[in-house]
Design a protein around this motif. Structure first.
Motif, PDB file in Angstrom:
ATOM      1  N   ARG A  38       0.905  -1.300   0.048  1.00  0.00           N
ATOM      2  CA  ARG A  38      -0.021   0.121  -0.001  1.00  0.00           C
ATOM      3  C   ARG A  38       0.796   1.309   0.068  1.00  0.00           C
ATOM      4  NH1 ARG A  38      -3.075  -1.872   5.053  1.00  0.00           N
ATOM      5  NH2 ARG A  38      -3.480   0.402   5.504  1.00  0.00           N
ATOM      6  N   LEU A  39       2.007   1.446   0.662  1.00  0.00           N
ATOM      7  CA  LEU A  39       2.962   2.293   0.614  1.00  0.00           C
ATOM      8  C   LEU A  39       3.483   2.584  -0.760  1.00  0.00           C
ATOM      9  CD1 LEU A  39       4.479   4.450   2.432  1.00  0.00           C
ATOM     10  CD2 LEU A  39       6.211   2.941   2.358  1.00  0.00           C
ATOM     11  N   GLU A  40       3.736   1.502  -1.447  1.00  0.00           N
ATOM     12  CA  GLU A  40       4.446   1.527  -2.855  1.00  0.00           C
ATOM     13  C   GLU A  40       3.267   1.960  -3.678  1.00  0.00           C
ATOM     14  OE1 GLU A  40       7.428   1.117  -3.694  1.00  0.00           O
ATOM     15  OE2 GLU A  40       7.933   0.725  -1.716  1.00  0.00           O
ATOM     16  N   HIS A  41       1.926   1.813  -3.282  1.00  0.00           N
ATOM     17  CA  HIS A  41       1.068   2.338  -4.235  1.00  0.00           C
ATOM     18  C   HIS A  41       0.846   3.959  -4.130  1.00  0.00           C
ATOM     19  CE1 HIS A  41      -1.668  -0.353  -6.403  1.00  0.00           C
ATOM     20  NE2 HIS A  41      -1.169  -1.241  -5.438  1.00  0.00           N
TER      21      HIS A  41
ATOM     22  N   GLN B 235      -4.837  10.501   6.894  1.00  0.00           N
ATOM     23  CA  GLN B 235      -5.236   9.617   7.510  1.00  0.00           C
ATOM     24  C   GLN B 235      -5.103   8.124   6.762  1.00  0.00           C
ATOM     25  OE1 GLN B 235      -9.563  10.679   7.813  1.00  0.00           O
ATOM     26  NE2 GLN B 235      -9.369  11.606   9.664  1.00  0.00           N
ATOM     27  N   MET B 236      -5.122   8.250   5.310  1.00  0.00           N
ATOM     28  CA  MET B 236      -4.936   6.955   5.007  1.00  0.00           C
ATOM     29  C   MET B 236      -3.394   6.498   4.779  1.00  0.00           C
ATOM     30  SD  MET B 236      -6.885   7.922   1.042  1.00  0.00           S
ATOM     31  CE  MET B 236      -5.920   6.584   0.426  1.00  0.00           C
ATOM     32  N   VAL B 237      -2.516   7.495   5.036  1.00  0.00           N
ATOM     33  CA  VAL B 237      -1.123   7.141   4.953  1.00  0.00           C
ATOM     34  C   VAL B 237      -0.726   6.670   6.526  1.00  0.00           C
ATOM     35  CG1 VAL B 237       1.276   8.035   5.026  1.00  0.00           C
ATOM     36  CG2 VAL B 237      -0.202   8.901   3.145  1.00  0.00           C
TER      37      VAL B 237
ATOM     38  N   SER C 292       2.868  12.671   8.412  1.00  0.00           N
ATOM     39  CA  SER C 292       3.335  14.105   8.130  1.00  0.00           C
ATOM     40  C   SER C 292       4.443  14.324   7.450  1.00  0.00           C
ATOM     41  CB  SER C 292       3.328  14.867   9.552  1.00  0.00           C
ATOM     42  OG  SER C 292       1.724  14.853   9.924  1.00  0.00           O
ATOM     43  N   MET C 293       5.410  13.491   7.606  1.00  0.00           N
ATOM     44  CA  MET C 293       6.787  13.193   7.242  1.00  0.00           C
ATOM     45  C   MET C 293       6.655  13.003   5.679  1.00  0.00           C
ATOM     46  SD  MET C 293       9.975  11.062   7.928  1.00  0.00           S
ATOM     47  CE  MET C 293       9.403   9.448   7.471  1.00  0.00           C
ATOM     48  N   PHE C 294       5.882  11.724   5.464  1.00  0.00           N
ATOM     49  CA  PHE C 294       5.847  11.491   4.264  1.00  0.00           C
ATOM     50  C   PHE C 294       4.975  12.402   3.326  1.00  0.00           C
ATOM     51  CE2 PHE C 294       3.060   8.922   1.107  1.00  0.00           C
ATOM     52  CZ  PHE C 294       4.186   8.165   0.745  1.00  0.00           C
ATOM     53  N   ILE C 295       3.992  12.944   3.612  1.00  0.00           N
ATOM     54  CA  ILE C 295       3.357  14.126   2.736  1.00  0.00           C
ATOM     55  C   ILE C 295       4.066  15.003   2.580  1.00  0.00           C
ATOM     56  CG2 ILE C 295       1.185  15.311   2.543  1.00  0.00           C
ATOM     57  CD1 ILE C 295      -0.368  13.058   4.229  1.00  0.00           C
TER      58      ILE C 295
END
Length: 229
Positions: free
Chosen positions: A116-119, A164-166, A190-193
């Protein structure tokens, strides 16, 4: 016999006139312009507004330009979007529809947290390089949302849903050992986005640099303990 011929001739003449009138009616009907329904018109308005934001930025967005792009007058535009809040809400709804369509195209509820993270990486890559207008509009509105309460209110649900999804991916990944046990899912989201949005505004937006960024984000969250994932 002559009388029958006269009757027949009258009936044929009347039938021909009737057919001719029907054809005229059909011609008039088919040549009448098709009237757009409300949903089509609103989609056209949202599309025109997004194009103008990409071309001129939010500061250059003018109702008369939107109306001209759609092919309507300003009064009709105001009928569909009577306020600034309505216009921004319409644009935000159109972006939300784009993100929803992308998610439905590649279902992921049944996938592992890592998949899902790769998506998420793939979705951003696709939007940035193949559907760039959507992210360009989102970036412009996010920047404006810092100082505009109307835009902030319209964008908040989109950003909240993404966050929320991440975060849910990280929660599941910590639970199954894919991601670090000490990972804070909310902060990691938050870091990812923030990293992806920052990439879009950075000096190097090449696919090569994007892959380097993705690799760093993977390393930042992955568990050092080997797992079956």
């Amino acid at each position: 016999m002559c009388r029958l011929r006269q009757i027949a001739n009258v009936e044929i003449t009347a039938l021909a006139a009737s057919l001719s009138a029907s054809q005229d009616t059909m011609t008039v009907t088919s040549s009448a312009p098709k009237r757009e329904n409300t949903d089509d018109r609103r989609r056209a308005i949202a599309s025109a507004a997004r194009q103008l934001i990409v071309e001129k930025g939010f500061e250059g967005l003018r109702t008369r330009d939107i109306a001209a792009r759609v092919g309507i007058n300003v009064a009709t535009l105001h009928y569909h979007v009577p306020t600034k809040e309505a216009l921004i809400g319409l644009v935000a709804d159109a972006m939300r529809d784009d993100f929803r369509a992308q998610s439905l195209l590649r279902p992921r509820a049944h996938l592992s947290p890592l998949e899902r993270l790769e998506h998420e990486f793939y979705d951003f890559h696709e939007m940035f390089y193949e559907q760039r207008d959507t992210l360009a509009v989102m970036s412009e509105l996010m920047e404006r949302a810092r100082r505009d309460a109307v835009i902030h209110a319209a964008m908040r649900p989109i950003l909240t849903k993404w966050h929320q999804m991440v975060a849910a991916i990280f929660v599941d990944g910590v639970a199954d050992g894919t991601f670090r046990l000490d990972l804070d899912p909310e902060a990691a989201s938050s870091m990812f986005i923030g990293a992806l949005v920052g990439f879009g505004r950075g000096p190097d937006t090449s696919p090569q640099y994007f892959e380097r960024l993705c690799a760093e984000l993977r390393r930042a969250v992955r568990s050092q303990t080997p797992t079956r994932n």
